[in-house]
Design a protein around this motif. Sequence first.
Motif, PDB file in Angstrom:
ATOM      1  N   MET A   1      -4.876   5.369  -6.380  1.00  0.00           N
ATOM      2  CA  MET A   1      -3.980   4.915  -5.174  1.00  0.00           C
ATOM      3  C   MET A   1      -4.003   5.851  -4.005  1.00  0.00           C
ATOM      4  N   THR A   2      -4.059   7.262  -4.605  1.00  0.00           N
ATOM      5  CA  THR A   2      -3.945   8.310  -3.305  1.00  0.00           C
ATOM      6  C   THR A   2      -5.309   7.995  -2.491  1.00  0.00           C
ATOM      7  N   ASP A   3      -6.423   7.861  -3.186  1.00  0.00           N
ATOM      8  CA  ASP A   3      -7.625   7.716  -2.169  1.00  0.00           C
ATOM      9  C   ASP A   3      -7.321   6.527  -1.556  1.00  0.00           C
ATOM     10  N   LEU A   4      -6.888   5.587  -1.696  1.00  0.00           N
ATOM     11  CA  LEU A   4      -6.705   4.559  -0.791  1.00  0.00           C
ATOM     12  C   LEU A   4      -5.807   4.710   0.388  1.00  0.00           C
ATOM     13  N   LEU A   5      -4.696   5.424   0.061  1.00  0.00           N
ATOM     14  CA  LEU A   5      -3.709   5.775   1.106  1.00  0.00           C
ATOM     15  C   LEU A   5      -4.459   6.611   2.036  1.00  0.00           C
ATOM     16  N   GLN A   6      -5.069   7.791   1.362  1.00  0.00           N
ATOM     17  CA  GLN A   6      -5.894   8.865   2.217  1.00  0.00           C
ATOM     18  C   GLN A   6      -6.695   8.163   3.192  1.00  0.00           C
ATOM     19  N   SER A   7      -7.375   6.869   2.586  1.00  0.00           N
ATOM     20  CA  SER A   7      -8.537   6.304   3.540  1.00  0.00           C
ATOM     21  C   SER A   7      -7.567   5.500   4.837  1.00  0.00           C
ATOM     22  N   LEU A   8      -6.503   4.949   4.289  1.00  0.00           N
ATOM     23  CA  LEU A   8      -5.702   4.118   5.543  1.00  0.00           C
ATOM     24  C   LEU A   8      -5.289   5.454   6.566  1.00  0.00           C
TER      25      LEU A   8
ATOM     26  N   ASN B   1     -13.309   1.364  12.401  1.00  0.00           N
ATOM     27  CA  ASN B   1     -11.850   2.218  11.871  1.00  0.00           C
ATOM     28  C   ASN B   1     -10.910   0.913  11.487  1.00  0.00           C
ATOM     29  N   LEU B   2     -10.785  -0.002  12.222  1.00  0.00           N
ATOM     30  CA  LEU B   2      -9.778  -1.092  11.847  1.00  0.00           C
ATOM     31  C   LEU B   2     -10.507  -1.967  10.873  1.00  0.00           C
ATOM     32  N   ARG B   3     -11.691  -2.127  10.566  1.00  0.00           N
ATOM     33  CA  ARG B   3     -12.463  -2.924   9.457  1.00  0.00           C
ATOM     34  C   ARG B   3     -11.832  -1.993   8.194  1.00  0.00           C
ATOM     35  N   MET B   4     -12.095  -0.735   8.255  1.00  0.00           N
ATOM     36  CA  MET B   4     -11.887   0.272   7.292  1.00  0.00           C
ATOM     37  C   MET B   4     -10.483   0.244   6.775  1.00  0.00           C
ATOM     38  N   PHE B   5      -9.475   0.218   7.675  1.00  0.00           N
ATOM     39  CA  PHE B   5      -8.014   0.074   7.524  1.00  0.00           C
ATOM     40  C   PHE B   5      -7.867  -1.082   6.654  1.00  0.00           C
ATOM     41  N   ASP B   6      -8.291  -2.241   7.472  1.00  0.00           N
ATOM     42  CA  ASP B   6      -7.810  -3.691   6.831  1.00  0.00           C
ATOM     43  C   ASP B   6      -8.421  -3.599   5.401  1.00  0.00           C
ATOM     44  N   GLN B   7      -9.552  -3.224   5.040  1.00  0.00           N
ATOM     45  CA  GLN B   7     -10.283  -3.039   3.629  1.00  0.00           C
ATOM     46  C   GLN B   7      -9.204  -2.319   2.933  1.00  0.00           C
ATOM     47  N   ALA B   8      -8.984  -1.114   3.186  1.00  0.00           N
ATOM     48  CA  ALA B   8      -8.164  -0.332   2.314  1.00  0.00           C
ATOM     49  C   ALA B   8      -6.673  -0.918   2.055  1.00  0.00           C
ATOM     50  N   ARG B   9      -6.114  -1.494   3.214  1.00  0.00           N
ATOM     51  CA  ARG B   9      -4.912  -2.140   2.927  1.00  0.00           C
ATOM     52  C   ARG B   9      -5.057  -3.351   2.009  1.00  0.00           C
ATOM     53  N   GLN B  10      -6.064  -4.025   2.020  1.00  0.00           N
ATOM     54  CA  GLN B  10      -6.428  -5.289   1.170  1.00  0.00           C
ATOM     55  C   GLN B  10      -6.529  -4.726  -0.317  1.00  0.00           C
ATOM     56  N   MET B  11      -7.385  -3.718  -0.697  1.00  0.00           N
ATOM     57  CA  MET B  11      -7.451  -3.099  -1.678  1.00  0.00           C
ATOM     58  C   MET B  11      -6.013  -2.369  -2.316  1.00  0.00           C
ATOM     59  N   THR B  12      -5.362  -1.908  -1.504  1.00  0.00           N
ATOM     60  CA  THR B  12      -4.058  -1.456  -1.991  1.00  0.00           C
ATOM     61  C   THR B  12      -3.066  -2.753  -2.373  1.00  0.00           C
ATOM     62  N   GLN B  13      -3.026  -3.721  -1.680  1.00  0.00           N
ATOM     63  CA  GLN B  13      -2.064  -4.820  -1.908  1.00  0.00           C
ATOM     64  C   GLN B  13      -2.781  -5.427  -3.217  1.00  0.00           C
ATOM     65  N   SER B  14      -3.857  -5.507  -3.484  1.00  0.00           N
ATOM     66  CA  SER B  14      -4.873  -6.012  -4.855  1.00  0.00           C
ATOM     67  C   SER B  14      -4.205  -5.266  -5.948  1.00  0.00           C
ATOM     68  N   LEU B  15      -4.322  -3.792  -5.643  1.00  0.00           N
ATOM     69  CA  LEU B  15      -3.589  -3.095  -6.709  1.00  0.00           C
ATOM     70  C   LEU B  15      -2.166  -3.088  -7.067  1.00  0.00           C
ATOM     71  N   LEU B  16      -1.767  -3.311  -6.116  1.00  0.00           N
ATOM     72  CA  LEU B  16      -0.167  -3.444  -6.325  1.00  0.00           C
ATOM     73  C   LEU B  16      -0.062  -4.858  -7.165  1.00  0.00           C
ATOM     74  N   ASP B  17      -0.406  -5.711  -6.924  1.00  0.00           N
ATOM     75  CA  ASP B  17      -0.300  -7.250  -7.202  1.00  0.00           C
ATOM     76  C   ASP B  17      -0.815  -7.114  -8.825  1.00  0.00           C
ATOM     77  N   LEU B  18      -1.748  -6.075  -8.964  1.00  0.00           N
ATOM     78  CA  LEU B  18      -2.251  -6.152 -10.641  1.00  0.00           C
ATOM     79  C   LEU B  18      -1.085  -5.260 -11.302  1.00  0.00           C
ATOM     80  N   LEU B  19      -0.549  -4.363 -10.451  1.00  0.00           N
ATOM     81  CA  LEU B  19       0.283  -3.543 -11.237  1.00  0.00           C
ATOM     82  C   LEU B  19       1.667  -4.054 -11.623  1.00  0.00           C
ATOM     83  N   ARG B  20       1.954  -5.379 -10.899  1.00  0.00           N
ATOM     84  CA  ARG B  20       3.297  -6.044 -11.003  1.00  0.00           C
ATOM     85  C   ARG B  20       3.106  -7.050 -12.007  1.00  0.00           C
ATOM     86  N   ARG B  21       1.749  -7.329 -12.466  1.00  0.00           N
ATOM     87  CA  ARG B  21       1.907  -8.310 -13.816  1.00  0.00           C
ATOM     88  C   ARG B  21       2.035  -7.690 -15.024  1.00  0.00           C
TER      89      ARG B  21
END
Length: 126
Positions: A1-8, A106-126
């Motif tokens: 998770m830290t790597d995803l936030l760092q990439s943002l 950079n915007l595409r990278m930001f969006d990809q990292a945001r989507q990956m973070t959102q997917s990870l949070l969705d998995l953790l909620r299950r």
Amino acid sequence: MTDLLQSLGLSASGMRSQALRLRHVSENIANADTPGYHRKTVSFQEDPDSGLVSTGPVRLDRSELQKIYAPGHPLAGEDGYYDGSNVDLVVEIADAREAQRSYEANLRMFDQARQMTQSLLDLLRR
């Protein structure tokens, strides 16, 4: 998770830097016909600890100003010449295109990292 936030953060710093670069390019284009105007340039610096990108100091291009012959111009000297600007519109347009494409990357990278973070949070909620 830290790597995803760092990439943002990395992508956001790149977008900020390219936006500032595009601002200076726009100022250069706007002042291309201003007598005595020196082109502004900006450099990028990387923070070695975090990897974040920032802009360095704004520098003025010290190349020779274009001499313009216009004897009736109020700034013209006795020889009929006055100093124009050292802005080359072709160079500025190329810089603007490069800054725009870098910003979009950079915007595409930001969006990809945001989507990956959102997917990870969705998995953790299950």
